[in-house]
Design an enzyme around this catalytic site. Structure first.
Site, PDB file in Angstrom:
ATOM      1  N   ASP A 182       0.720  -1.235  -0.051  1.00  0.00           N
ATOM      2  CA  ASP A 182       0.051  -0.054   0.108  1.00  0.00           C
ATOM      3  C   ASP A 182       0.733   1.351  -0.049  1.00  0.00           C
ATOM      4  O   ASP A 182       0.595   2.283   0.812  1.00  0.00           O
ATOM      5  CB  ASP A 182      -0.981  -0.055   1.247  1.00  0.00           C
ATOM      6  CG  ASP A 182      -2.009  -1.289   0.996  1.00  0.00           C
ATOM      7  OD1 ASP A 182      -2.030  -1.769   0.143  1.00  0.00           O
ATOM      8  OD2 ASP A 182      -2.919  -0.930   2.055  1.00  0.00           O
TER       9      ASP A 182
ATOM     10  N   ASP B  16      -4.571  -0.882  -1.599  1.00  0.00           N
ATOM     11  CA  ASP B  16      -5.993  -0.370  -1.009  1.00  0.00           C
ATOM     12  C   ASP B  16      -6.602   0.027  -2.101  1.00  0.00           C
ATOM     13  O   ASP B  16      -6.307   1.158  -3.012  1.00  0.00           O
ATOM     14  CB  ASP B  16      -5.576   0.271   0.187  1.00  0.00           C
ATOM     15  CG  ASP B  16      -6.482  -0.027   1.279  1.00  0.00           C
ATOM     16  OD1 ASP B  16      -7.054  -0.841   1.424  1.00  0.00           O
ATOM     17  OD2 ASP B  16      -7.069   0.986   1.847  1.00  0.00           O
TER      18      ASP B  16
ATOM     19  N   HIS C 212     -10.301   0.770  -2.916  1.00  0.00           N
ATOM     20  CA  HIS C 212     -12.025   0.752  -2.353  1.00  0.00           C
ATOM     21  C   HIS C 212     -12.738   1.282  -3.359  1.00  0.00           C
ATOM     22  O   HIS C 212     -12.608   2.388  -3.787  1.00  0.00           O
ATOM     23  CB  HIS C 212     -12.086   1.585  -1.108  1.00  0.00           C
ATOM     24  CG  HIS C 212     -11.146   1.004  -0.027  1.00  0.00           C
ATOM     25  ND1 HIS C 212     -11.312  -0.222   0.313  1.00  0.00           N
ATOM     26  CD2 HIS C 212     -10.389   1.646   0.977  1.00  0.00           C
ATOM     27  CE1 HIS C 212     -10.647  -0.408   1.757  1.00  0.00           C
ATOM     28  NE2 HIS C 212      -9.941   0.858   1.821  1.00  0.00           N
TER      29      HIS C 212
ATOM     30  N   HIS D 241     -10.691   7.190   1.513  1.00  0.00           N
ATOM     31  CA  HIS D 241      -9.234   6.998   1.007  1.00  0.00           C
ATOM     32  C   HIS D 241      -9.065   5.751  -0.164  1.00  0.00           C
ATOM     33  O   HIS D 241      -9.900   5.018  -0.049  1.00  0.00           O
ATOM     34  CB  HIS D 241      -8.241   6.570   2.126  1.00  0.00           C
ATOM     35  CG  HIS D 241      -8.613   5.218   3.002  1.00  0.00           C
ATOM     36  ND1 HIS D 241      -9.637   4.980   3.805  1.00  0.00           N
ATOM     37  CD2 HIS D 241      -8.032   4.082   2.587  1.00  0.00           C
ATOM     38  CE1 HIS D 241      -9.794   3.943   4.063  1.00  0.00           C
ATOM     39  NE2 HIS D 241      -8.832   3.016   3.386  1.00  0.00           N
TER      40      HIS D 241
ATOM     41  N   LYS E 283      -7.097  -4.854  -3.098  1.00  0.00           N
ATOM     42  CA  LYS E 283      -8.007  -5.374  -1.846  1.00  0.00           C
ATOM     43  C   LYS E 283      -8.792  -4.249  -1.400  1.00  0.00           C
ATOM     44  O   LYS E 283      -8.576  -3.255  -1.733  1.00  0.00           O
ATOM     45  CB  LYS E 283      -6.794  -5.959  -0.758  1.00  0.00           C
ATOM     46  CG  LYS E 283      -6.257  -4.640  -0.279  1.00  0.00           C
ATOM     47  CD  LYS E 283      -5.038  -5.294   0.632  1.00  0.00           C
ATOM     48  CE  LYS E 283      -4.277  -4.270   1.073  1.00  0.00           C
ATOM     49  NZ  LYS E 283      -4.920  -3.305   2.059  1.00  0.00           N
TER      50      LYS E 283
ATOM     51  N   CYS F  80      -2.221  -2.447   7.558  1.00  0.00           N
ATOM     52  CA  CYS F  80      -2.043  -3.414   6.349  1.00  0.00           C
ATOM     53  C   CYS F  80      -0.747  -4.310   6.512  1.00  0.00           C
ATOM     54  O   CYS F  80      -0.709  -5.398   6.056  1.00  0.00           O
ATOM     55  CB  CYS F  80      -2.379  -2.854   5.259  1.00  0.00           C
ATOM     56  SG  CYS F  80      -3.941  -2.229   5.021  1.00  0.00           S
TER      57      CYS F  80
HETATM   58  C1  VGL Z   1      -4.879   0.877   5.768  1.00  0.00           C
HETATM   59  C2  VGL Z   1      -6.402   1.890   6.904  1.00  0.00           C
HETATM   60  C3  VGL Z   1      -7.248   1.643   6.184  1.00  0.00           C
HETATM   61  C4  VGL Z   1      -3.289   0.323   5.510  1.00  0.00           C
HETATM   62  C5  VGL Z   1      -5.648   0.709   4.547  1.00  0.00           C
HETATM   63  O1  VGL Z   1      -2.931   0.487   4.268  1.00  0.00           O
HETATM   64  O2  VGL Z   1      -2.735   0.254   6.412  1.00  0.00           O
HETATM   65  N1  VGL Z   1      -5.141   1.482   6.772  1.00  0.00           N
HETATM   66  N2  VGL Z   1      -7.156   1.199   5.104  1.00  0.00           N
HETATM   67 ZN    ZN Z   2      -8.517   1.203   3.349  1.00  0.00          ZN
END
Ligand code: VGL
Ligand code: ZN
Length: 202
Positions: A10, A50, A52, A85, A110, A155
Site C-alpha cells: 500500500d 488498497d 476501495h 481513501h 484489496k 495492512c
Molecule cells: C490501511 C487503514 C485503512 C493500510 C488501509 O494500508 O494500512 N489502513 N485502509
Molecule cells: Zn483502506
C-alpha cells in the site's frame, strides 16, 4: 531451492503526507523500498494496493452520524472508520510516483468489497475470501517473503501475520514501514503481535 519475494504494501498517495489517510512520514518508505527492490535479494516482487469503491463500508462518510475513528460493525466484525481513501481510479489510490514499479510482477488490489475491509494482502478481515496472493506466491515456488510499506499497524501487520499463517518464512523490514499510531503505542503493539505470530523483524 529457496525462493524469496518482496511484498510492497500500500505505498499509495493517500497514505503519505497530504493524502486522505496520511501516515506520518509515510513517504520516507519509498527510497528504502526502491533500494530493497534493487538489492538483488528477491526472486519476485509483488505489491498490494488498497482499492476501495466509492462509499466503502470502512469510510465514516458511509455511516450516518459517524466520524473517522468511530467503530461500527462491518461484515460481522468491529471496523474502525476512516476518512474516504484509496478510492478506485483516483489520484489518492495511485502508487507514490517515486516508487519503482517496473519490477513488480503482480499487483493485488484489496478492499474492493464494500461490505468488508481487507487490511491483509492475502485475505479479507473475516478470512472469508482470499485475494489470491498467497496462492500466487506458492504457485511461483516462493517459500520466503519480506514485507515493507504502509501502514505498520494495519495492512503491514495483517499481511505479515497472514503470510506467516500461510506458511511463508516471513520477515518485516521495519525501517521500510511507517504506522498510523492512532494511539501512540499502536506500532509497538503491532510489532509485538507480528513477532508472536512467528514473523521476524529486520
Ligand atoms: C490501511 C487503514 C485503512 C493500510 C488501509 O494500508 O494500512 N489502513 N485502509
Ligand atoms: Zn483502506
Amino acid at each position: 531451492m529457496s525462493k524469496k519475494a518482496l511484498i510492497i504494501v500500500d505505498v499509495q498517495n493517500d497514505f503519505c503526507p497530504g493524502g486522505a489517510l496520511a501516515v506520518p512520514d509515510g513517504h520516507l518508505v519509498v527510497p528504502i523500498i526502491n533500494e530493497l527492490q534493487d538489492s538483488g535479494k528477491y526472486d519476485l516482487i509483488v505489491a498490494t494496493q488498497d482499492w476501495h469503491p466509492q462509499g466503502h463500508g470502512s469510510f465514516a462518510s458511509a455511516h450516518e452520524g459517524k466520524k473517522p475513528g468511530d467503530i461500527v460493525r462491518l461484515g460481522g466484525l468491529p471496523q474502525i472508520l476512516w476518512p474516504d481513501h484509496c478510492v478506485q481510479h483516483t489520484p489518492g489510490a495511485e502508487f507514490v510516483s517515486t516508487l519503482k514499479t517496473d519490477d513488480i510482477a503482480k499487483i493485488v488490489q484489496k478492499g474492493t468489497d464494500p461490505e468488508i475491509d481487507s487490511y491483509s494482502g492475502l485475505n479479507d478481515n473475516g478470512h472469508k475470501k482470499s485475494t489470491g496472493l498467497g496462492e500466487y506466491l506458492e504457485a511461483e515456488g516462493v517459500n520466503e517473503v519480506d514485507i515493507a510499506g504502509l501502514a505498520t499497524d494495519y495492512c503491514v501487520k495483517f499481511t505479515a501475520i497472514d503470510a506467516a499463517k500461510f506458511g511463508f518464512k516471513t520477515s518485516v523490514v521495519v525501517g521500510g514501514c511507517r504506522g498510523v499510531n492512532l494511539v501512540p503505542s499502536d506500532v509497538d503493539n503491532a510489532l509485538r503481535s507480528m513477532r508472536m505470530a512467528g514473523v521476524t523483524l529486520i
